[in-house]
Design a protein around this motif. Structure first.
Motif, PDB file in Angstrom:
ATOM      1  N   ASN A 164       0.871  -1.378  -0.170  1.00 33.12           N
ATOM      2  CA  ASN A 164      -0.046   0.026   0.027  1.00 33.12           C
ATOM      3  C   ASN A 164       0.869   1.171   0.096  1.00 33.12           C
ATOM      4  OD1 ASN A 164      -2.513   0.882  -0.252  1.00 33.12           O
ATOM      5  ND2 ASN A 164      -2.506   1.410   2.129  1.00 33.12           N
TER       6      ASN A 164
ATOM      7  N   THR B 294      -2.383   6.467   0.312  1.00 33.62           N
ATOM      8  CA  THR B 294      -3.703   5.943  -0.049  1.00 33.62           C
ATOM      9  C   THR B 294      -4.921   5.707   0.812  1.00 33.62           C
ATOM     10  OG1 THR B 294      -2.386   4.668  -1.827  1.00 33.62           O
ATOM     11  CG2 THR B 294      -4.609   3.980  -1.229  1.00 33.62           C
ATOM     12  N   PRO B 295      -6.008   6.321   0.852  1.00 31.25           N
ATOM     13  CA  PRO B 295      -6.719   6.447   1.775  1.00 31.25           C
ATOM     14  C   PRO B 295      -7.242   5.077   2.266  1.00 31.25           C
ATOM     15  CG  PRO B 295      -7.308   8.287   0.106  1.00 31.25           C
ATOM     16  CD  PRO B 295      -6.179   7.333  -0.384  1.00 31.25           C
ATOM     17  N   ASP B 296      -7.876   5.040   3.268  1.00 27.08           N
ATOM     18  CA  ASP B 296      -8.439   3.590   3.765  1.00 27.08           C
ATOM     19  C   ASP B 296      -9.468   3.052   2.990  1.00 27.08           C
ATOM     20  OD1 ASP B 296      -7.585   4.144   7.214  1.00 27.08           O
ATOM     21  OD2 ASP B 296      -6.354   3.652   5.580  1.00 27.08           O
ATOM     22  N   ASN B 297     -10.187   4.140   2.399  1.00 21.91           N
ATOM     23  CA  ASN B 297     -11.481   3.916   1.774  1.00 21.91           C
ATOM     24  C   ASN B 297     -11.136   3.207   0.428  1.00 21.91           C
ATOM     25  OD1 ASN B 297     -13.890   4.355   1.046  1.00 21.91           O
ATOM     26  ND2 ASN B 297     -13.530   6.175  -0.188  1.00 21.91           N
TER      27      ASN B 297
ATOM     28  N   GLN C 116      -9.467  -0.272  -1.333  1.00 29.13           N
ATOM     29  CA  GLN C 116      -8.822  -1.525  -0.897  1.00 29.13           C
ATOM     30  C   GLN C 116      -8.659  -2.234  -2.095  1.00 29.13           C
ATOM     31  OE1 GLN C 116      -8.689  -2.802   2.697  1.00 29.13           O
ATOM     32  NE2 GLN C 116      -9.133  -0.474   3.019  1.00 29.13           N
TER      33      GLN C 116
END
Lengths: 112, 116
Positions: free
Chosen positions: B56, B60-63, B65
């Motif tokens: 990752n 990068t936003p957790d939103n 995946q």
């Protein structure tokens, strides 16, 4: 921060003229690559030049690399309307070969 | 012959409604990448898989995946899309040869995501 910066941001020329785009980067690299992107499409790999190479040719493309100045240039000779696209340089950082970091890109417009 | 295929080419979703973008490859490459590209900007790497190992990017936003169930397929899941997630999403593949030198990446034609 981005690895590569390109200039010019935009370039307009007539068919038959040469187009030169420049790329500067910040860290030591293994190689530098150039890609083309037509509007609304994915990127297409054009040419790869290794850090121990100074110049490379592929058809109408000529790429130079100056590692002392951390810069590269892409020359397209005898341009055609079909060369209209965005052009990106991309570098990998030494010790990190999994991924590339792309420059800001040059938008080339070739008029018939 | 298409070697990296992204579906769909255009995707419209509602604000906050989960969406999945897909990518498949016939190159048998061991590395698959997801990029986000906004208008007139460079592609921005979100994450990549080196075989089954997920990598990752720090910003990068957790939103966002990703899943890679096998060599050929990779998915991008956006759990709760916001208006700022409207962009072109590009999938790419590559192979890492012995010696570690980076090889050219092969891109799909992208999925353009719109958020209503």
């Amino acid at each position: 921060s981005q690895q590569g910066e390109e200039d010019p941001q935009a370039l307009s020329i007539q068919e038959g003229e040469n187009a030169t785009m420049n790329c500067s980067y910040k860290t030591s690299i293994n190689n530098l690559q150039w890609y083309r992107q037509n509007s609304g499409r994915g990127l297409v790999h054009l040419i790869l030049i290794r850090s121990n190479e100074r110049e490379k040719h592929s058809g109408r493309l000529r790429v130079t690399l100056d590692t002392s100045k951390k810069s590269s240039s892409l020359l397209i000779t005898a341009s055609r309307a079909a060369d209209t696209a965005s052009y990106f340089c991309a570098t990998d950082a030494k010790g990190n070969t999994d991924k590339l970091i792309f420059g800001t890109g040059t938008r080339l417009q070739v008029f018939p | 012959d298409a070697m990296v295929i992204q579906n769909p080419r255009y995707q419209v979703t509602q604000f906050g409604k989960p969406v999945t973008l897909s990518c498949s490859q016939t190159l048998n490459h061991n590395v698959m990448y997801w990029y986000q590209q906004k208008s007139s900007q460079a592609p921005k790497l979100l994450f990549h898989y080196y075989d089954k190992d997920f990598n990752n990017e720090a910003d990068t936003p957790d939103n966002f995946q990703s899943r890679r169930p096998n060599t050929s397929f990779c998915f991008l899941d956006i759990r709760s899309p916001g208006l700022g997630d409207a962009a072109m999403y590009l999938c790419a593949t590559s192979t890492i040869l012995g010696g570690g030198s980076n090889q050219p990446q092969h891109f799909g034609d992208g999925t353009r995501l719109s958020i209503l």
